[in-house]
Scaffold this motif. Sequence first.
Motif, PDB file in Angstrom:
ATOM      1  N   PHE A   3       0.838  -1.198   0.000  1.00 21.11           N
ATOM      2  CA  PHE A   3       0.000   0.000   0.000  1.00 21.11           C
ATOM      3  C   PHE A   3       0.876   1.252   0.000  1.00 21.11           C
ATOM      4  N   GLY A   4       1.934   1.258   0.811  1.00 25.80           N
ATOM      5  CA  GLY A   4       2.839   2.410   0.885  1.00 25.80           C
ATOM      6  C   GLY A   4       3.508   2.691  -0.444  1.00 25.80           C
ATOM      7  N   LEU A   5       3.965   1.664  -1.150  1.00 23.05           N
ATOM      8  CA  LEU A   5       4.590   1.861  -2.457  1.00 23.05           C
ATOM      9  C   LEU A   5       3.580   2.356  -3.475  1.00 23.05           C
ATOM     10  N   SER A   6       2.364   1.850  -3.436  1.00 28.22           N
ATOM     11  CA  SER A   6       1.330   2.269  -4.372  1.00 28.22           C
ATOM     12  C   SER A   6       1.025   3.751  -4.201  1.00 28.22           C
ATOM     13  N   SER A   7       0.928   4.227  -2.964  1.00 31.06           N
ATOM     14  CA  SER A   7       0.609   5.631  -2.744  1.00 31.06           C
ATOM     15  C   SER A   7       1.778   6.521  -3.163  1.00 31.06           C
ATOM     16  N   LEU A   8       3.024   6.037  -3.092  1.00 29.40           N
ATOM     17  CA  LEU A   8       4.160   6.814  -3.570  1.00 29.40           C
ATOM     18  C   LEU A   8       4.094   6.971  -5.087  1.00 29.40           C
ATOM     19  N   ASN A   9       3.683   5.919  -5.803  1.00 26.75           N
ATOM     20  CA  ASN A   9       3.596   5.982  -7.255  1.00 26.75           C
ATOM     21  C   ASN A   9       2.494   6.933  -7.712  1.00 26.75           C
ATOM     22  N   ALA A  10       1.486   7.157  -6.886  1.00 22.19           N
ATOM     23  CA  ALA A  10       0.367   8.022  -7.258  1.00 22.19           C
ATOM     24  C   ALA A  10       0.744   9.501  -7.172  1.00 22.19           C
ATOM     25  N   GLU A  11       1.894   9.800  -6.606  1.00 17.16           N
ATOM     26  CA  GLU A  11       2.300  11.186  -6.434  1.00 17.16           C
ATOM     27  C   GLU A  11       2.382  11.908  -7.776  1.00 17.16           C
ATOM     28  N   GLN A  40      -3.579   7.426 -15.087  1.00 15.05           N
ATOM     29  CA  GLN A  40      -4.264   8.380 -14.207  1.00 15.05           C
ATOM     30  C   GLN A  40      -4.775   9.579 -15.015  1.00 15.05           C
ATOM     31  N   GLU A  41      -5.991  10.031 -14.698  1.00 16.10           N
ATOM     32  CA  GLU A  41      -6.499  11.243 -15.340  1.00 16.10           C
ATOM     33  C   GLU A  41      -5.870  12.453 -14.670  1.00 16.10           C
ATOM     34  N   ILE A  42      -5.389  13.388 -15.484  1.00 18.83           N
ATOM     35  CA  ILE A  42      -4.790  14.632 -15.010  1.00 18.83           C
ATOM     36  C   ILE A  42      -5.640  15.783 -15.521  1.00 18.83           C
ATOM     37  N   VAL A  43      -5.974  16.717 -14.636  1.00 21.17           N
ATOM     38  CA  VAL A  43      -6.752  17.902 -14.994  1.00 21.17           C
ATOM     39  C   VAL A  43      -5.902  19.124 -14.668  1.00 21.17           C
ATOM     40  N   VAL A  44      -5.704  19.979 -15.662  1.00 15.94           N
ATOM     41  CA  VAL A  44      -4.914  21.200 -15.502  1.00 15.94           C
ATOM     42  C   VAL A  44      -5.840  22.386 -15.740  1.00 15.94           C
ATOM     43  N   SER A  45      -5.860  23.327 -14.789  1.00  9.79           N
ATOM     44  CA  SER A  45      -6.719  24.502 -14.963  1.00  9.79           C
ATOM     45  C   SER A  45      -5.978  25.777 -14.602  1.00  9.79           C
ATOM     46  N   ILE A  46      -6.314  26.830 -15.347  1.00  8.75           N
ATOM     47  CA  ILE A  46      -5.752  28.161 -15.117  1.00  8.75           C
ATOM     48  C   ILE A  46      -6.629  29.182 -15.839  1.00  8.75           C
ATOM     49  N   ALA A  47      -6.906  30.293 -15.219  1.00  8.58           N
ATOM     50  CA  ALA A  47      -7.595  31.436 -15.842  1.00  8.58           C
ATOM     51  C   ALA A  47      -8.807  31.031 -16.672  1.00  8.58           C
ATOM     52  N   GLY A  48      -9.662  30.161 -16.115  1.00 10.28           N
ATOM     53  CA  GLY A  48     -10.885  29.757 -16.790  1.00 10.28           C
ATOM     54  C   GLY A  48     -10.725  28.628 -17.797  1.00 10.28           C
ATOM     55  N   GLN A  49      -9.522  28.157 -18.016  1.00  4.26           N
ATOM     56  CA  GLN A  49      -9.279  27.023 -18.917  1.00  4.26           C
ATOM     57  C   GLN A  49      -9.168  25.739 -18.108  1.00  4.26           C
ATOM     58  N   THR A  50      -9.625  24.645 -18.700  1.00  2.00           N
ATOM     59  CA  THR A  50      -9.443  23.321 -18.108  1.00  2.00           C
ATOM     60  C   THR A  50      -9.040  22.357 -19.213  1.00  2.00           C
ATOM     61  N   ASP A  58       4.286   5.017 -19.266  1.00  2.00           N
ATOM     62  CA  ASP A  58       5.504   5.438 -18.560  1.00  2.00           C
ATOM     63  C   ASP A  58       5.210   6.450 -17.451  1.00  2.00           C
ATOM     64  N   GLY A  59       3.938   6.816 -17.276  1.00  5.33           N
ATOM     65  CA  GLY A  59       3.549   7.771 -16.240  1.00  5.33           C
ATOM     66  C   GLY A  59       3.664   9.227 -16.671  1.00  5.33           C
ATOM     67  N   GLY A  81      -4.662  15.136 -10.027  1.00  4.85           N
ATOM     68  CA  GLY A  81      -4.677  13.722 -10.402  1.00  4.85           C
ATOM     69  C   GLY A  81      -5.195  13.006  -9.169  1.00  4.85           C
ATOM     70  N   GLU A  82      -4.493  11.976  -8.726  1.00  2.00           N
ATOM     71  CA  GLU A  82      -4.849  11.365  -7.443  1.00  2.00           C
ATOM     72  C   GLU A  82      -4.383  12.234  -6.290  1.00  2.00           C
ATOM     73  N   SER A  83      -3.488  13.182  -6.584  1.00  2.00           N
ATOM     74  CA  SER A  83      -3.106  14.224  -5.630  1.00  2.00           C
ATOM     75  C   SER A  83      -3.292  15.558  -6.357  1.00  2.00           C
ATOM     76  N   GLU A  84      -2.955  16.658  -5.698  1.00  2.00           N
ATOM     77  CA  GLU A  84      -3.206  17.972  -6.284  1.00  2.00           C
ATOM     78  C   GLU A  84      -2.040  18.905  -6.012  1.00  2.00           C
ATOM     79  N   LEU A  85      -1.701  19.718  -7.007  1.00  2.00           N
ATOM     80  CA  LEU A  85      -0.693  20.767  -6.857  1.00  2.00           C
ATOM     81  C   LEU A  85      -1.323  22.081  -7.279  1.00  2.00           C
TER      82      LEU A  85
END
Length: 189
Positions: A3-11, A40-50, A58-59, A81-85
């Motif tokens: 479980f610990g390794l899986s959550s590291l890969n989701a970063e 993994q689905e990645i969503v990028v948003s800025i200034a009204g764009q998504t 390969d990630g 993604g599974e996390s957020e920045l």
Amino acid sequence: LAFGLSSLNAELILPNIFGDHMILQRGQYNPVWGKAEPGQEIVVSIAGQTHKTITGADGLWRVELNPLKVEDGPCVLKITGESELSFEDVLIGEVWMCSGQSNMAWSINAINDYDMEIATADYPEIRLLSVPLVGTQEPQFNIAADCKVCSPATIKGFTAPGYLFARRLHHTLQVPIVFIAHAWGGSDL
């Protein structure tokens, strides 16, 4: 342990050139890229764009932002993604590269009246990014650097030609400017 390794890969990982205080080039498509768990689905948003994408086997992932205007900033660049920045104080303006050898590497600390130049270097719409001098023949995903807001504290040691040109451009164009300095004396850049 599994479980610990899986959550590291989701970063969710982006290169350090993406961060607080960055500047995106105005009026053109800007790429944003990074790494996350494959599929993994990645969503990028800025200034009204998504923008959405799915990471490859390969990630790796990449999206292109639609052209932005200076007036769109300051804004927040958010990647989920599974996390957020989230990156704050993102401006839209001009992105310039200062590359070369010893003449471009010449430090602000070495010019005439350097103490006055440093004391008056209060330009919050000028950003500085110094690429570390690390020799490699292989493309790098990341570097040990980040964007800094131009101030008397951050200008010390920065390239004098780069800073003086950035200041002149900023006054002339009246837009935010980021200077990416990559100068290495005696190299074959």
